[in-house]
Write a protein that holds these residues in place. Structure first.
Motif: not given
Length: 190
Positions: A43, A119, A156-161
């Motif tokens: 987060h 991650q 920045e947080p990874f754009d985990w989808k």
């Protein structure tokens, strides 16, 4: 690992756009090993890490103590720690150790061969490319910790989808093609 002599980079070659392939020397000198333990806050894109001479329960629990002694984890009602199946933190004994030390912490063991779900593995890939390649063991620990500090200032947080619904769909499709997975999951995840 240090090759003797150094590798030869790809280069131009004779005729029709063909270049010389990279040439790697098969002889090398090992530089030793270090164990880098890291916890990644998905987060906040923060990494907490530590260096040890080898892997094991003691260095893993030392990292857990470092994490659980840091805010916001120290005062959190619940902390979930996703872990791979490394020997220092696998199975029921590791879960019991974690719960005995920190009742608010729950280990979540990822499926075997599913590092792509973690991650921190993305972070380790970045570390491999930007901090480790070519480093001598004498400077590697300092280099790793310096990289971790620099990473924490800009990450920045990874754009985990990938969602639990995506995982459930994948497991059901897998079960349709692989009999050994037909009963998996026994109940939907989440």
């Amino acid at each position: 690992m240090h090759r003797r002599p150094p590798s030869l980079s790809p280069g131009p070659g004779p005729g029709r756009g063909r270049g010389r392939a990279e040439r790697l020397e098969f002889e090398y000198r090992r530089g030793g090993t270090l164990a880098y333990f890291a916890a990644y806050d998905v987060h906040r894109a923060r990494v907490l890490g530590s260096i040890a001479e080898k892997t094991g329960i003691a260095p893993f629990m030392a990292l857990a103590a470092q994490v659980m002694g840091t805010e916001p984890y120290a005062s959190a009602r619940r902390v979930f720690r996703g872990v791979d199946n490394g020997s220092s933190h696998t199975g029921a004994p590791s879960t019991a150790r974690m719960n005995a030390a920190w009742p608010n912490a729950t280990l979540v063991h990822l499926p075997v061969h599913a590092s792509w779900l973690s991650q921190v593995e993305i972070y380790f890939s970045i570390v491999q490319r930007q901090a480790i390649d070519g480093a001598d063991l004498e400077v590697l620990a300092d280099r790793l910790m310096a990289f971790q500090s620099r990473y924490n200032t800009m990450a920045e947080p990874f754009d985990w989808k990938y969602t639990r619904h995506d995982l459930n769909g994948y497991l059901h499709r897998l079960g349709a093609h692989e009999p050994m997975f037909a009963a998996w999951p026994p109940t939907s995840l989440g």
